[in-house]
Design a protein around this motif. Structure first.
Motif, short mmCIF file in Angstrom:
data_model
loop_
_atom_site.label_atom_id
_atom_site.label_comp_id
_atom_site.label_asym_id
_atom_site.label_seq_id
_atom_site.Cartn_x
_atom_site.Cartn_y
_atom_site.Cartn_z
N PHE A 87 0.89 -1.17 0.09
CA PHE A 87 0.09 -0.13 -0.11
C PHE A 87 0.79 1.25 -0.02
N TRP A 88 2.17 1.29 0.06
CA TRP A 88 3.08 2.35 -0.05
C TRP A 88 4.51 2.05 -0.54
N LEU A 89 4.83 2.90 -1.50
CA LEU A 89 5.89 2.74 -2.34
C LEU A 89 6.37 4.34 -2.78
N ASP A 90 7.57 4.56 -2.38
CA ASP A 90 7.98 5.91 -2.64
C ASP A 90 8.83 5.86 -4.31
N ASN A 91 9.50 6.97 -4.29
CA ASN A 91 9.96 7.44 -5.71
C ASN A 91 11.15 6.43 -5.98
N ASP A 92 11.93 6.08 -4.89
CA ASP A 92 13.06 4.95 -5.20
C ASP A 92 12.74 3.95 -3.93
N VAL A 93 14.01 3.05 -4.02
CA VAL A 93 14.08 2.23 -2.79
C VAL A 93 15.42 2.15 -2.20
N ASP A 94 16.11 2.87 -2.52
CA ASP A 94 17.45 3.16 -2.02
C ASP A 94 17.24 3.14 -0.18
N GLU A 128 12.58 -5.27 -12.12
CA GLU A 128 11.90 -4.03 -12.55
C GLU A 128 11.14 -3.09 -11.45
N PHE A 129 11.40 -1.84 -11.67
CA PHE A 129 10.81 -0.79 -10.63
C PHE A 129 9.99 0.15 -11.33
N ASN A 130 8.82 0.47 -10.98
CA ASN A 130 7.88 1.53 -11.43
C ASN A 130 7.19 2.15 -10.05
N ALA A 131 7.65 3.34 -9.76
CA ALA A 131 7.10 3.99 -8.66
C ALA A 131 5.58 4.31 -8.34
N ASP A 132 5.05 4.21 -9.70
CA ASP A 132 3.65 4.29 -9.78
C ASP A 132 2.84 3.25 -9.87
N LYS A 133 3.43 1.67 -10.22
CA LYS A 133 2.86 0.54 -10.31
C LYS A 133 3.30 -0.54 -9.62
N GLY A 134 4.78 -0.59 -9.04
CA GLY A 134 5.12 -1.59 -8.22
C GLY A 134 6.63 -2.19 -8.62
N MET A 135 6.64 -3.54 -8.43
CA MET A 135 8.07 -4.20 -8.95
C MET A 135 7.86 -5.36 -9.27
N VAL A 136 8.85 -5.97 -10.39
CA VAL A 136 8.90 -7.48 -10.19
C VAL A 136 10.24 -8.04 -9.69
#
Length: 509
Positions: free
Chosen positions: A36-43, A185-193
């Motif tokens: 339910f939460w994901l920011d612009n990056d994951v560093d 894959e990373f997309n700040a609006d959609k999620g990750m693979v």
């Protein structure tokens, strides 16, 4: 028409939650989960962005908190507290980064030093005399006694990453960690693979691919579960959870967690500087109704609930009492001089800006509307808004009340909530709260090693922010996690810092 709308909503949820090129090959075991939460990056050195890495089994620390808030070794298989300044960690043999590089004490040293140098989270920093790598032994010496070194190293800021690749352009979207899964894959609006880290030191999972779908709204997550678009979701609302509790196709885990929902007050507003005004705001809201009727929670008395040893166990300082609220406001001289039903300060109507973020969901908005109605009884106006540019607005100070959700002790120590959210100029102190006594307690905690003494100071700090109405504490959350019956090995962590790890398995695979 109703059926068409339901199908349309479910279809739109699937489109918005998925990432392009999701892997779903028939010869791969694929887990679909929602966050339910994901920011612009994951560093992990950026704010609280590392939570995504630990929640999705991507990042690991030297030591971590387990599902019962007990500190356990992770990348370090053991540690020894030599004295109040020195701790020696033995780095586990056989740990590798996602790129195949070996993890030894030198690699851990570089990762921790990078975090200390570059993180914007000053609350997790500790005073370093030296960090020394000797084969698989990592020796950390602090320049001052540090009673929370282990707790701080368990914070997601100190997720161990391969610093040799940290200067790569896409590192902040695909940090090289050590966990069960790695980011493809990373997309700040959609999620990750994610794909399975085949060299993981435990290697228990049979999951090959994880599609992490970013679905902000609890209702949308529930619909995605029903439509079998996802196999795992957390923090469904009370009403959505009921859909799955008696359904044999799903497993529901629920119980108390550490999270508190609160309203950050803006102390740069003239009326907010008045303790009596803040007390009136607290007297004017019916937290029991919000907690029991609007959300599935418990009314909050302060930042820390009774699950922890430093949680406040007495009565709420300011229970719902509109009469008392009106008396305080009258004494302050905030009167309704023009008869429009709204009190004035310096000749202007007091209309509070109540702000929440769109991904805070319906609960934040519904509580705002309930408060708006109740505050009419005490002559206070309120404008309730949900918006996307929440972070920008929080930084600008254009608010009176800012809806926040906090896990105030994710590593089991009392100092976190003080240092990160309430001391003067703290990173999360958007309301510019300042209290010299609280700052002094925090300073004392820096050199207090004994846990009982730390708990006593934590309780003192908790009571201070309650009595001073540093924020309006609304409710403590009941945590939940829902999985399809084909998923095993998922635990409900009290801290919510973790969702899946090496134990997750697909049983019908």
């Amino acid at each position: 028409m109703k059926y068409f709308l339901i199908v349309l909503v479910i279809f739109s949820v699937g489109i918005s939650g998925c990432v392009l090129n999701n892997s779903d090959s028939s010869d791969e075991n694929v887990l679909n989960m929602a966050i339910f939460w994901l920011d612009n990056d994951v560093d992990p050195i950026n704010g609280w962005n590392g939570w995504t890495l630990t929640r999705c089994g991507i990042g690991e620390n030297l030591v971590q908190m387990d599902e019962n808030m007990i500190l356990r070794p992770s990348i370090a298989d053991s540690y020894e507290i030599v004295d109040e300044y020195t701790t020696v960690f033995h780095i586990r043999d056989g740990v590798t980064f996602h790129n195949g590089n070996s993890v030894d004490a030198t690699a851990c040293k570089a990762s921790i030093e990078r975090a200390l140098e570059k993180t914007d989270r000053f609350d997790v920093k500790f005073p370093v005399e030296s960090i020394t790598a000797d084969g698989q032994n990592l020796i950390i010496k602090t320049s001052e006694p540090s009673g929370t070194l282990l707790n701080k190293l368990a914070d997601t800021v100190f997720i161990i990453v391969d610093v040799s690749e940290a200067d790569e352009e896409d590192f902040k979207y695909k940090p090289i960690c050590t966990g069960t899964f790695k980011i493809e894959e990373f997309n700040a609006d959609k999620g990750m693979v994610l794909s399975k880290h085949k060299g993981h030191w435990l290697g228990n999972t049979n999951v090959d691919v994880v599609n992490v779908k970013y679905i902000q709204d609890a209702s949308a997550r529930a619909m995605a579960l029903q439509a079998k678009e996802i196999d795992l979701a957390t923090q469904l609302s009370k009403h959505e959870l009921e859909l799955f509790e008696d359904n044999e196709d799903f497993i529901v885990q629920k119980g108390p967690n550490l999270r508190v929902f609160l309203l950050r007050l803006n102390f740069e507003k003239p009326y907010m500087k008045e303790l009596a005004f803040r007390q009136a705001l607290s007297y004017g809201m019916d937290k029991e109704t919000y907690a029991f009727k609007l959300v599935d929670g418990t009314p909050a008395k302060g930042p820390i609930n009774e699950l922890l040893s430093f949680g406040y166990k007495g009565e709420d300082y300011y229970q719902y009492n509109p009469r008392k609220a009106n008396e305080l406001l009258d004494e302050l001289g905030y009167l309704d001089t023009d008869g429009d039903g709204v009190r004035e300060c310096n000749g202007k109507n007091i209309v509070l800006e109540y702000i929440s973020r769109t991904n805070h969901g319906a609960d934040a908005n519904n509580i705002g509307i309930a408060m708006q109605q109740q505050y009419k009884e005490i002559g206070i106006g309120m404008k309730v808004s949900q918006m996307e540019n929440y972070a920008d607005l929080a930084s600008s100070g254009n608010f009176d009340m800012l809806w926040e959700r906090w896990t105030p002790a994710p590593t089991g120590d009392c100092q976190y909530f003080i240092e990160s959210g309430y001391i003067t100029n703290a990173a999360g102190n958007y309301g510019k709260y300042s209290n010299a006594t609280l700052d002094a307690i925090n300073s004392e905690l820096n050199s207090t090693l004994n846990k009982n003494d730390r708990d006593a100071l934590g309780l003192k700090a908790t009571e201070l922010v309650m009595e001073d109405v540093a924020s309006l504490f609304i409710y403590y959350q009941e945590g939940n996690i829902v999985t399809s019956k084909k998923v095993e090995g998922v635990e409900r962590f009290i801290s919510e810092v973790y969702y899946v790890d090496d134990r997750v398995r697909l049983v019908d695979a």
